[in-house]
Design a protein around this motif. Structure first.
Motif, PDB file in Angstrom:
ATOM      1  N   GLU A 172     -20.885   3.856  36.668  1.00 17.95           N
ATOM      2  CA  GLU A 172     -21.214   4.306  35.321  1.00 17.95           C
ATOM      3  C   GLU A 172     -20.595   3.389  34.268  1.00 17.95           C
ATOM      4  O   GLU A 172     -21.242   3.059  33.267  1.00 17.95           O
ATOM      5  N   GLN A 173     -19.353   2.954  34.509  1.00 15.86           N
ATOM      6  CA  GLN A 173     -18.719   2.033  33.560  1.00 15.86           C
ATOM      7  C   GLN A 173     -19.457   0.699  33.523  1.00 15.86           C
ATOM      8  O   GLN A 173     -19.666   0.126  32.438  1.00 15.86           O
ATOM      9  N   LEU A 174     -19.865   0.190  34.675  1.00 12.02           N
ATOM     10  CA  LEU A 174     -20.631  -1.057  34.709  1.00 12.02           C
ATOM     11  C   LEU A 174     -21.926  -0.917  33.913  1.00 12.02           C
ATOM     12  O   LEU A 174     -22.289  -1.801  33.124  1.00 12.02           O
ATOM     13  N   ARG A 175     -22.613   0.191  34.142  1.00 10.60           N
ATOM     14  CA  ARG A 175     -23.865   0.427  33.425  1.00 10.60           C
ATOM     15  C   ARG A 175     -23.619   0.451  31.921  1.00 10.60           C
ATOM     16  O   ARG A 175     -24.372  -0.148  31.135  1.00 10.60           O
ATOM     17  N   ASN A 176     -22.551   1.103  31.502  1.00 11.16           N
ATOM     18  CA  ASN A 176     -22.273   1.231  30.073  1.00 11.16           C
ATOM     19  C   ASN A 176     -21.749  -0.055  29.457  1.00 11.16           C
ATOM     20  O   ASN A 176     -21.923  -0.288  28.260  1.00 11.16           O
ATOM     21  N   ILE A 177     -21.122  -0.913  30.253  1.00  3.63           N
ATOM     22  CA  ILE A 177     -20.755  -2.244  29.755  1.00  3.63           C
ATOM     23  C   ILE A 177     -22.026  -3.030  29.459  1.00  3.63           C
ATOM     24  O   ILE A 177     -22.167  -3.664  28.414  1.00  3.63           O
ATOM     25  N   TYR A 178     -22.973  -2.961  30.387  1.00  4.19           N
ATOM     26  CA  TYR A 178     -24.170  -3.794  30.260  1.00  4.19           C
ATOM     27  C   TYR A 178     -25.228  -3.227  29.319  1.00  4.19           C
ATOM     28  O   TYR A 178     -26.051  -3.978  28.798  1.00  4.19           O
ATOM     29  N   ASN A 179     -25.193  -1.922  29.071  1.00  6.78           N
ATOM     30  CA  ASN A 179     -26.137  -1.391  28.078  1.00  6.78           C
ATOM     31  C   ASN A 179     -25.524  -1.321  26.681  1.00  6.78           C
ATOM     32  O   ASN A 179     -26.204  -0.958  25.721  1.00  6.78           O
ATOM     33  N   GLY A 180     -24.234  -1.666  26.583  1.00  6.05           N
ATOM     34  CA  GLY A 180     -23.597  -1.765  25.275  1.00  6.05           C
ATOM     35  C   GLY A 180     -22.808  -0.546  24.837  1.00  6.05           C
ATOM     36  O   GLY A 180     -22.213  -0.553  23.754  1.00  6.05           O
ATOM     37  N   LYS A 181     -22.728   0.488  25.663  1.00  6.46           N
ATOM     38  CA  LYS A 181     -21.971   1.681  25.274  1.00  6.46           C
ATOM     39  C   LYS A 181     -20.468   1.442  25.338  1.00  6.46           C
ATOM     40  O   LYS A 181     -19.700   2.034  24.574  1.00  6.46           O
TER      41      LYS A 181
END
Length: 283
Positions: free
Chosen positions: A136-145
């Motif tokens: 989830e953290q990886l996803r949010n790093i890459y989507n800008g969250k």
């Protein structure tokens, strides 16, 4: 004489892995007619080190044959196979439905030959005091969250995000398995090859990127995901969350030189090349 000069050039280029993203680049077609029996390979930079070394050994065993190897991305390699300009496409993802259909329209049947397993790994600068991230953290790093390392327990510095170009199979796998096809943040820096990804992250203290397991070296730090490390065991049993197969594609069931090269990469000697390139053999 041309043959000897070409082999010397190949060996020189192959010895410089970090800079050898392509043995023969644009305009390569003009060279093909100068050699007798040739085999043309193009595609994934992830698989490039395997293909390069395999080509080198294959030519030493068969001095009358010349193998051209390029690394311009999985998508470009598959399209080149469909268009009939190469014999083997190397791809770090499965062929897409539209590529399969495009091939059929041109009388090309994309046949996959799985040659190795790989884990796609997030990497950071070695100075970053973070060892583990969640999916989830990886996803949010890459989507800008998530925009700052302090949100993950790191320094109060903006995260510099690196991603691969859209022609890359590694990009496709990351987009599907990490982002779930969410949009990558607009300020992400795009790099064209795996070795450039490593250099970019190694040169920026606050960077994050992602590569195939074979490109990990001491210049970057591989992160754990959800407490798991990208080991051979974890890739084989699927507990590493970003696992993929690596492929060589041919037009239908191969014959001639193409079949000989595929057989070689699938042999014990060929699979040893896979292992020495730090990927996971399938045998």
């Amino acid at each position: 004489m041309k043959r000897i000069l070409f082999l010397v050039l190949c060996i020189c280029v192959l010895s410089m892995k970090a800079d050898a993203e392509r043995i023969v680049g644009n305009g390569a077609e003009q060279y093909y007619e100068e050699y007798g029996d040739t085999l043309k390979i193009d595609g994934s930079t992830t698989i490039l080190p395997i293909a390069q070394k395999a080509a080198e050994i294959f030519m030493m065993k068969n001095p009358e044959i010349t193998v051209f190897v390029s690394g311009r991305g999985s998508e470009i390699g598959i399209n080149a196979l469909i268009n009939g300009t190469i014999d083997i496409a190397i791809a770090s993802r499965e062929a897409k439905a539209e590529e399969i259909e495009s091939g059929k329209e041109k009388g090309v049947i994309l046949m996959a030959h799985k040659i190795a397993l790989d884990g796609v790994v997030p990497i950071v600068h070695p100075s970053i005091k973070i060892a583990n991230v969640t999916m989830e953290q990886l996803r949010n790093i890459y989507n800008g969250k998530i925009k700052n390392w302090k949100e993950l327990g790191g320094p109060d510095e903006s995260i510099v995000v690196y991603t691969r170009d859209i022609h890359s199979g590694t990009y496709t796998v990351w987009s599907e398995k990490v982002l779930h096809r969410d949009t990558i943040r607009t300020d992400a820096f795009v790099v064209a090859t795996s070795s450039r990804m490593v250099r970019s992250v190694a040169e920026n203290k606050y960077a994050i990127g992602y590569i195939g397991i074979g490109y990990i070296d001491k210049s970057v730090k591989a992160l754990k995901i959800d407490g798991k490390t990208a080991t051979e065991e974890n890739v084989r049993d699927g507990s590493w969350p970003i696992v993929r197969s690596l492929y060589m594609y041919t037009n239908g069931r191969p014959g001639g030189l193409t079949a000989e090269f595929i057989d070689f990469i699938m042999s014990e000697e060929g699979q040893n090349i896979v292992t020495k390139a730090k990927y996971i053999s399938i045998k």
